[in-house]
Design an enzyme around this catalytic site. Structure first.
Site, PDB file in Angstrom:
ATOM      1  N   GLY A  11       9.019  45.933  57.211  1.00  0.00           N
ATOM      2  CA  GLY A  11       8.560  44.545  57.267  1.00  0.00           C
ATOM      3  C   GLY A  11       7.134  44.479  57.801  1.00  0.00           C
ATOM      4  N   THR A 126       6.106  45.978  64.216  1.00  0.00           N
ATOM      5  CA  THR A 126       7.238  45.138  63.805  1.00  0.00           C
ATOM      6  C   THR A 126       7.304  43.926  64.721  1.00  0.00           C
ATOM      7  OG1 THR A 126       9.659  44.927  63.784  1.00  0.00           O
ATOM      8  CG2 THR A 126       8.776  46.703  65.117  1.00  0.00           C
ATOM      9  N   ARG A 172      16.608  41.235  63.859  1.00  0.00           N
ATOM     10  CA  ARG A 172      17.792  41.732  63.134  1.00  0.00           C
ATOM     11  C   ARG A 172      18.862  42.268  64.078  1.00  0.00           C
ATOM     12  NH1 ARG A 172      15.819  45.029  58.435  1.00  0.00           N
ATOM     13  NH2 ARG A 172      14.794  46.048  60.173  1.00  0.00           N
TER      14      ARG A 172
HETATM   15  O1  F6P Z   1      10.611  43.380  60.213  1.00  0.00           O
HETATM   16  C1  F6P Z   1      11.666  42.925  60.928  1.00  0.00           C
HETATM   17  C2  F6P Z   1      12.281  41.748  60.232  1.00  0.00           C
HETATM   18  O2  F6P Z   1      11.362  40.681  60.174  1.00  0.00           O
HETATM   19  C3  F6P Z   1      13.572  41.302  60.874  1.00  0.00           C
HETATM   20  O3  F6P Z   1      13.385  40.437  61.964  1.00  0.00           O
HETATM   21  C4  F6P Z   1      14.292  40.675  59.728  1.00  0.00           C
HETATM   22  O4  F6P Z   1      15.686  40.714  59.913  1.00  0.00           O
HETATM   23  C5  F6P Z   1      13.875  41.517  58.572  1.00  0.00           C
HETATM   24  O5  F6P Z   1      12.637  42.080  58.908  1.00  0.00           O
HETATM   25  C6  F6P Z   1      13.750  40.768  57.273  1.00  0.00           C
HETATM   26  O6  F6P Z   1      13.372  41.670  56.281  1.00  0.00           O
HETATM   27  P1  F6P Z   1      12.986  41.261  54.802  1.00  0.00           P
HETATM   28  O7  F6P Z   1      11.653  40.587  54.855  1.00  0.00           O
HETATM   29  O8  F6P Z   1      12.928  42.550  54.059  1.00  0.00           O
HETATM   30  O9  F6P Z   1      14.055  40.353  54.334  1.00  0.00           O
END
Ligand code: F6P
Length: 320
Positions: A11, A126, A172
């Site tokens: 992410g 992150t 998450r």
């Molecule tokens: O990078 C961490 C995060 O933002 C988490 O907080 C979240 O659950 C996840 O990524 C969402 O990922 P994506 O954008 O791939 O749905």
């Protein structure tokens, strides 16, 4: 060492661009060449790579997202995928690699340096802030500020309508964003995965507040603790209060990085290059009590970072 690669993975988080800029400029300052790898490990496998120059990172320090783009690569999890990436290491003459990302990205990096011995340096990027070995990861501060800004706005309308608002934030597996944003936003309750909660207790607290004349309530929920919609439904059923739910979602991942994140990213990016130049491998750079440090990636991956429970208890006391 003459040439290193840099990629962003997983992410995105605000401040990744400042980290890329620091890696590229620090490396060039010391006479190294830098190859930018686009779309994380996916681009590594597909040879989506090109040389970066001083100008490649001009005018990006203030931008959210990542100019190198990012991805969550399933293929890199397999030895066959990593073998294809190794071919590109040789093709482009890489002697070191900087990986900017989170836990999943570091696991990929770890598997890669174990198999092929390519020196690797990780930089924690992150918004979740769930990387051990560093008090802060790049993007967390900006994400918290975005969440607090949203809470402030919701508070205005919550007061006008005398409503209860559930605000779901990202996180998450951990409650770092929820706890920081909840404390800074003056939330009545904060729900995080690290602490059990009971809807009954939350509703009792809400009712006590309303009996005292509180006009509105804010409850911050980490996505890893519970779904905001479900919590809202249960509170409405039990209390009958006018309850609304806002899911902040990906707006927490975008936006111009805070000064804190830009400075952190600049310091960590420079340190990662220094580590590679010193011959170190399998390391992650981080910040501890204000100082830039490095840790073994193996340890970082093995340790779970948890929120400060004293801070959690304090938030409970202050929202009594
Ligand atoms: O990078 C961490 C995060 O933002 C988490 O907080 C979240 O659950 C996840 O990524 C969402 O990922 P994506 O954008 O791939 O749905």
């Amino acid at each position: 060492m003459q040439r290193i690669g840099v990629l962003t993975s997983g992410g995105d988080s605000p401040g990744m661009n400042a980290a890329i800029r620091a890696v590229v400029r620090k490396a060039i300052y010391h006479g190294l060449e830098v190859i930018g790898i686009r779309r994380g490990f996916t681009g590594f496998i597909e040879a989506d790579m090109e040389p970066m120059r001083l100008g490649s990172v001009a005018d990006i320090i203030h931008r959210g997202g990542t100019v190198l783009h990012t991805a969550r690569s399933e293929e890199f999890k397999s030895p066959a995928g990593r073998a294809r990436a190794w071919e590109n290491v040789n093709r482009f003459g890489l002697q070191g690699l900087v990986v900017i990302g989170g836990d999943g990205s570091f696991q990929g990096a770890q598997a890669f340096y174990r198999e092929y011995g390519l020196p690797v340096a990780g930089i924690p990027g992150t918004i979740d802030n769930d990387i051990s070995g560093s008090d802060y990861s790049i993007g967390f501060d900006t994400a918290v500020n975005s969440a607090v800004d949203a809470i402030n706005k919701i508070r205005d309308t919550a007061t006008s309508h005398e409503r209860t608002f559930i605000i779901e934030v990202m996180g998450r597996d951990t409650g770092f964003i929820a706890l920081a944003a909840g404390l800074a936003g003056g939330a009545e309750s904060i729900l995080i995965p690290e602490q059990p909660f009971s809807i009954e207790d939350i509703c009792d607290k809400l009712c006590r507040g309303y009996r005292r004349g509180k006009l509105h309530s804010i409850i911050v929920v980490a996505e890893g603790a519970a779904g905001g919609l479900e919590i809202g439904k249960q509170i409405k059923q039990r209390t009958g209060f006018d309850t609304k739910v806002t899911i902040l979602g990906h707006l927490q991942r975008g936006g111009t990085p805070s000064a804190f994140d830009r400075i952190l990213a600049s310091r960590l990016g420079a340190k990662a290059v220094e580590l590679l130049m010193s011959g170190a491998t399998g390391k992650m750079v981080g910040i501890k009590a204000g100082r830039i440090v490095d840790s073994d990636l193996d340890k970082v991956i093995a340790c779970k970072k948890t929120v400060d429970l004293d801070m959690f208890r304090l938030a409970g006391i202050l929202s009594i």
